[in-house]
Design a protein around this motif. Structure first.
Motif, PDB file in Angstrom:
ATOM      1  N   LYS A 174       6.714   2.569   5.939  1.00  0.00           N
ATOM      2  CA  LYS A 174       7.484   1.630   5.124  1.00  0.00           C
ATOM      3  C   LYS A 174       7.081   0.181   5.421  1.00  0.00           C
ATOM      4  O   LYS A 174       7.042  -0.657   4.512  1.00  0.00           O
ATOM      5  N   TYR A 175       6.785  -0.104   6.670  1.00  0.00           N
ATOM      6  CA  TYR A 175       6.351  -1.454   7.034  1.00  0.00           C
ATOM      7  C   TYR A 175       5.046  -1.808   6.307  1.00  0.00           C
ATOM      8  O   TYR A 175       4.923  -2.895   5.714  1.00  0.00           O
ATOM      9  N   ALA A 176       4.082  -0.904   6.334  1.00  0.00           N
ATOM     10  CA  ALA A 176       2.798  -1.156   5.672  1.00  0.00           C
ATOM     11  C   ALA A 176       2.969  -1.214   4.161  1.00  0.00           C
ATOM     12  O   ALA A 176       2.381  -2.084   3.493  1.00  0.00           O
ATOM     13  N   ARG A 177       3.788  -0.312   3.630  1.00  0.00           N
ATOM     14  CA  ARG A 177       4.029  -0.292   2.179  1.00  0.00           C
ATOM     15  C   ARG A 177       4.704  -1.576   1.712  1.00  0.00           C
ATOM     16  O   ARG A 177       4.261  -2.219   0.758  1.00  0.00           O
ATOM     17  N   ASP A 178       5.784  -1.949   2.392  1.00  0.00           N
ATOM     18  CA  ASP A 178       6.592  -3.081   1.934  1.00  0.00           C
ATOM     19  C   ASP A 178       5.900  -4.423   2.162  1.00  0.00           C
ATOM     20  O   ASP A 178       6.274  -5.427   1.534  1.00  0.00           O
ATOM     21  N   ASN A 179       4.924  -4.476   3.048  1.00  0.00           N
ATOM     22  CA  ASN A 179       4.161  -5.698   3.275  1.00  0.00           C
ATOM     23  C   ASN A 179       2.810  -5.670   2.572  1.00  0.00           C
ATOM     24  O   ASN A 179       1.981  -6.571   2.767  1.00  0.00           O
ATOM     25  N   ASP A 180       2.589  -4.615   1.761  1.00  0.00           N
ATOM     26  CA  ASP A 180       1.365  -4.485   0.955  1.00  0.00           C
ATOM     27  C   ASP A 180       0.113  -4.590   1.821  1.00  0.00           C
ATOM     28  O   ASP A 180      -0.827  -5.335   1.506  1.00  0.00           O
ATOM     29  N   LEU A 181       0.112  -3.826   2.907  1.00  0.00           N
ATOM     30  CA  LEU A 181      -1.014  -3.831   3.838  1.00  0.00           C
ATOM     31  C   LEU A 181      -1.998  -2.733   3.485  1.00  0.00           C
ATOM     32  O   LEU A 181      -1.691  -1.802   2.748  1.00  0.00           O
ATOM     33  N   ARG A 182      -3.193  -2.821   4.050  1.00  0.00           N
ATOM     34  CA  ARG A 182      -4.191  -1.769   3.937  1.00  0.00           C
ATOM     35  C   ARG A 182      -4.504  -1.247   5.342  1.00  0.00           C
ATOM     36  O   ARG A 182      -4.405  -1.987   6.329  1.00  0.00           O
ATOM     37  N   ALA A 183      -4.871   0.009   5.413  1.00  0.00           N
ATOM     38  CA  ALA A 183      -5.087   0.656   6.708  1.00  0.00           C
ATOM     39  C   ALA A 183      -6.412   1.398   6.717  1.00  0.00           C
ATOM     40  O   ALA A 183      -6.980   1.717   5.668  1.00  0.00           O
ATOM     41  N   ARG A 191      -1.725   9.657  -8.918  1.00  0.00           N
ATOM     42  CA  ARG A 191      -2.422   9.293  -7.686  1.00  0.00           C
ATOM     43  C   ARG A 191      -3.926   9.532  -7.823  1.00  0.00           C
ATOM     44  O   ARG A 191      -4.737   8.707  -7.396  1.00  0.00           O
ATOM     45  N   VAL A 192      -4.302  10.652  -8.411  1.00  0.00           N
ATOM     46  CA  VAL A 192      -5.719  10.954  -8.609  1.00  0.00           C
ATOM     47  C   VAL A 192      -6.363   9.914  -9.520  1.00  0.00           C
ATOM     48  O   VAL A 192      -7.488   9.458  -9.270  1.00  0.00           O
ATOM     49  N   GLU A 193      -5.652   9.503 -10.569  1.00  0.00           N
ATOM     50  CA  GLU A 193      -6.189   8.465 -11.461  1.00  0.00           C
ATOM     51  C   GLU A 193      -6.392   7.162 -10.703  1.00  0.00           C
ATOM     52  O   GLU A 193      -7.412   6.487 -10.859  1.00  0.00           O
ATOM     53  N   MET A 194      -5.409   6.805  -9.857  1.00  0.00           N
ATOM     54  CA  MET A 194      -5.540   5.589  -9.050  1.00  0.00           C
ATOM     55  C   MET A 194      -6.725   5.694  -8.107  1.00  0.00           C
ATOM     56  O   MET A 194      -7.494   4.739  -7.943  1.00  0.00           O
ATOM     57  N   MET A 195      -6.910   6.857  -7.480  1.00  0.00           N
ATOM     58  CA  MET A 195      -8.007   7.043  -6.536  1.00  0.00           C
ATOM     59  C   MET A 195      -9.364   6.871  -7.214  1.00  0.00           C
ATOM     60  O   MET A 195     -10.320   6.403  -6.599  1.00  0.00           O
ATOM     61  N   GLY A 196      -9.445   7.253  -8.467  1.00  0.00           N
ATOM     62  CA  GLY A 196     -10.696   7.117  -9.205  1.00  0.00           C
ATOM     63  C   GLY A 196     -10.985   5.700  -9.657  1.00  0.00           C
ATOM     64  O   GLY A 196     -12.053   5.429 -10.210  1.00  0.00           O
ATOM     65  N   ASN A 197     -10.027   4.771  -9.430  1.00  0.00           N
ATOM     66  CA  ASN A 197     -10.203   3.389  -9.869  1.00  0.00           C
ATOM     67  C   ASN A 197      -9.870   2.395  -8.759  1.00  0.00           C
ATOM     68  O   ASN A 197      -9.353   1.309  -9.025  1.00  0.00           O
ATOM     69  N   SER A 198     -10.159   2.774  -7.519  1.00  0.00           N
ATOM     70  CA  SER A 198      -9.838   1.917  -6.375  1.00  0.00           C
ATOM     71  C   SER A 198     -11.015   1.812  -5.429  1.00  0.00           C
ATOM     72  O   SER A 198     -11.841   2.722  -5.346  1.00  0.00           O
ATOM     73  N   ALA A 199     -11.057   0.712  -4.682  1.00  0.00           N
ATOM     74  CA  ALA A 199     -12.072   0.538  -3.655  1.00  0.00           C
ATOM     75  C   ALA A 199     -11.787   1.463  -2.484  1.00  0.00           C
ATOM     76  O   ALA A 199     -10.626   1.822  -2.220  1.00  0.00           O
ATOM     77  N   ILE A 200     -12.832   1.824  -1.762  1.00  0.00           N
ATOM     78  CA  ILE A 200     -12.655   2.736  -0.631  1.00  0.00           C
ATOM     79  C   ILE A 200     -11.775   2.111   0.446  1.00  0.00           C
ATOM     80  O   ILE A 200     -11.067   2.813   1.163  1.00  0.00           O
ATOM     81  N   SER A 201     -11.759   0.773   0.525  1.00  0.00           N
ATOM     82  CA  SER A 201     -10.917   0.084   1.492  1.00  0.00           C
ATOM     83  C   SER A 201      -9.439   0.191   1.144  1.00  0.00           C
ATOM     84  O   SER A 201      -8.580  -0.016   1.999  1.00  0.00           O
ATOM     85  N   ILE A 234      -9.170  -4.444   6.721  1.00  0.00           N
ATOM     86  CA  ILE A 234      -7.817  -3.951   6.523  1.00  0.00           C
ATOM     87  C   ILE A 234      -6.889  -4.597   7.559  1.00  0.00           C
ATOM     88  O   ILE A 234      -7.294  -5.496   8.298  1.00  0.00           O
ATOM     89  N   HIS A 235      -5.651  -4.150   7.585  1.00  0.00           N
ATOM     90  CA  HIS A 235      -4.655  -4.755   8.469  1.00  0.00           C
ATOM     91  C   HIS A 235      -4.247  -3.855   9.630  1.00  0.00           C
ATOM     92  O   HIS A 235      -3.965  -4.349  10.719  1.00  0.00           O
ATOM     93  N   GLU A 236      -4.175  -2.559   9.396  1.00  0.00           N
ATOM     94  CA  GLU A 236      -3.712  -1.619  10.411  1.00  0.00           C
ATOM     95  C   GLU A 236      -4.783  -0.574  10.705  1.00  0.00           C
ATOM     96  O   GLU A 236      -5.357   0.016   9.781  1.00  0.00           O
TER      97      GLU A 236
END
Length: 477
Positions: A126-135, A83-93, A185-187
């Motif tokens: 689960k709704y946000a995860r399974d629909n690949d949403l951003r919050a 997770r930390v590795e992902m956080m270091g390579n992702s947009a703030i959104s 974002i979506h939510e």
């Protein structure tokens, strides 16, 4: 549902959301110049086929599906490291979607007060995860007169509040400030800004609502203009992200999207849960940025032929110390993780708060070393257009020359990055964010005082002083 593609993400933004920028209502943000850079930043994290990030961005859910790793609930040290590795390579959104980690971390405590709210948290996650949403993390109220409580303000809407309840849901009114990426974002996941008292129960409210819900309006501001030359603005041209002033104008929230509606004891728990993950993100970014500062400092020193200068080396050593203290703090926090009753692990609370405090409290002084090494050229360097102009460019190349091993254009790029990161568009944003993201210095001090093992420290001090604790002294008599 399958993971979204970058284009599907962009299409999902054409949903009738009400967005303003610079006095203009923007009906389609995907076609507006103001949003091109932030949309591109966010869309990049939807590229699940990118070979460099395929394994970082996705993980397999418990039911065998695929989801973005921002939704992975850590259950092991490896999960946390991933997770930390992902956080270091992702947009703030993308990172703001971590608000669901905060909710899931307190789901059990919420369930003890109201099992339906806990079920709502899990369902929305689960709704946000399974629909690949951003919050978005929607937490900070305007607050009005800080000497008065929420219900004591001249205008009762200066904290988001419930104005009506019915069998179908609640109606909320108010505003939230400093909401990063709100329009992208979506939510909108709304959390209490602080603990509330019984006479403020209408202000103890938490929920998730789609950005395009009726009554939601977003007023945007960014540190960067719509279009910037990447040569002159190597950071801002690629990393600008709008901050949203989010208005809830009598917004209806169905009960199945409500996480808190008047249960005062839960307000502080929800507010505090967000702080840990937000500060973790801040420390991850601090580790990346501080290493970049070291590299830039060494480059400008070498380009000036001062690599053997004792004062320059001393300044670089200070930058190295800063970078390593932050990195070690993050590493310690992850290795000494804590665990919830349901088995979710999270970074050590004391360590993350101490690391975030160190980063924020010393950021401005650390930048000073970089400015001192770079000198006035950090601010006065000519623009790329002057370099490309045949007449003016010849003088720039002549007088910015230092030695044969230093390319003038490369030297200008290094100086431009120092200016953009620390003394211009992105830099101005970062100067404030370093202090305020995840709460100001007071918030970290408060959490350190709460989580430090003070009894053990006092016992050791008494033992070292040769004094018995009071209870033992009385027993000895």
């Amino acid at each position: 549902m399958p993971l979204k593609t970058p284009q599907q993400y962009i299409e999902s933004l054409r949903d009738g959301r009400v967005t303003y920028w610079d006095g203009e209502r923007i009906d389609d943000i995907t076609a507006h110049p103001r949003f091109q850079v932030p949309i591109a930043m966010t869309a990049k994290d939807y590229d699940y086929d990118d070979p460099d990030y395929r394994n970082i961005r996705r993980y397999q859910t418990e039911d065998g599906g695929s989801a973005h790793r921002i939704y992975q609930i850590p259950h092991s040290e490896k999960d946390l490291a991933d997770r930390v590795e992902m956080m270091g390579n992702s947009a703030i959104s993308t990172l703001t979607t971590g608000v669901f980690m905060a909710l899931m971390s307190v789901k059990d405590q919420v369930g003890e007060v109201n099992p339906q709210y806990a079920a709502n948290i899990e369902r929305m996650y689960k709704y946000a995860r399974d629909n690949d949403l951003r919050a978005a993390e929607v937490i900070t109220d305007p607050k009005g007169d800080r000497k008065r409580r929420a219900h004591e303000q001249d205008d009762p809407d200066l904290y988001v509040r419930i104005v009506d309840r019915n069998k179908d849901g609640i109606i909320v009114r108010g505003a939230k400030l400093h909401i990063t990426a709100a329009s992208l974002i979506h939510e909108l996941v709304v959390m209490p800004t602080k603990g509330m008292r019984q006479d403020e129960k209408d202000y103890a409210v938490s929920f998730s609502i789609p950005v395009n819900a009726k009554g939601v309006k977003i007023i945007n501001r960014s540190f960067a203009p719509a279009e910037l030359n990447p040569f002159d603005y190597p950071a801002s041209a690629h990393h600008s992200m709008p901050e949203g002033f989010v208005v809830f104008d009598d917004v209806f929230v169905p009960w199945d999207r409500v996480f808190l509606a008047g249960e005062v004891p839960l307000a502080s728990k929800l507010a505090q849960s967000l702080g840990l993950w937000e500060r973790t993100g801040g420390v991850v970014e601090a580790a990346r940025l501080s290493e970049l500062f070291v590299g830039l400092a060494q480059l400008v020193t070498e380009m000036q032929g001062k690599e053997g200068d004792p004062m320059a080396q001393a300044s670089i050593a200070e930058l190295i110390t800063y970078a390593e203290m932050i990195r070690m703090g993050l590493d310690y926090a992850c290795r000494h993780f804590e665990t919830t009753a349901s088995g979710m692990i999270f970074p050590n609370t004391l360590a993350i708060n101490a690391a975030k405090y160190y980063y924020a409290a010393n950021y401005h002084q650390t930048v000073r070393y970089l400015h001192d090494l770079g000198g006035g050229l950090v601010l006065t360097l000519p623009l790329e257009s002057d370099l490309r102009n045949e007449e003016s460019g010849q003088y720039i190349r002549k007088y910015l020359y230092t030695k044969r091993t230093v390319d003038v254009e490369q030297r200008m790029r290094v100086y431009n990055l120092i200016r953009d990161l620390t003394a211009d568009a992105y830099g101005g944003w970062q100067f404030v964010v370093a202090l305020q993201a995840g709460g100001g210095l007071v918030a970290q001090r408060t959490m350190m005082n709460r989580t430090y093992d003070m009894n053990r420290a006092k016992a050791r001090a008494l033992k070292a002083a040769g004094a018995l604790p009071k209870a033992k002294a009385m027993a000895a008599e």
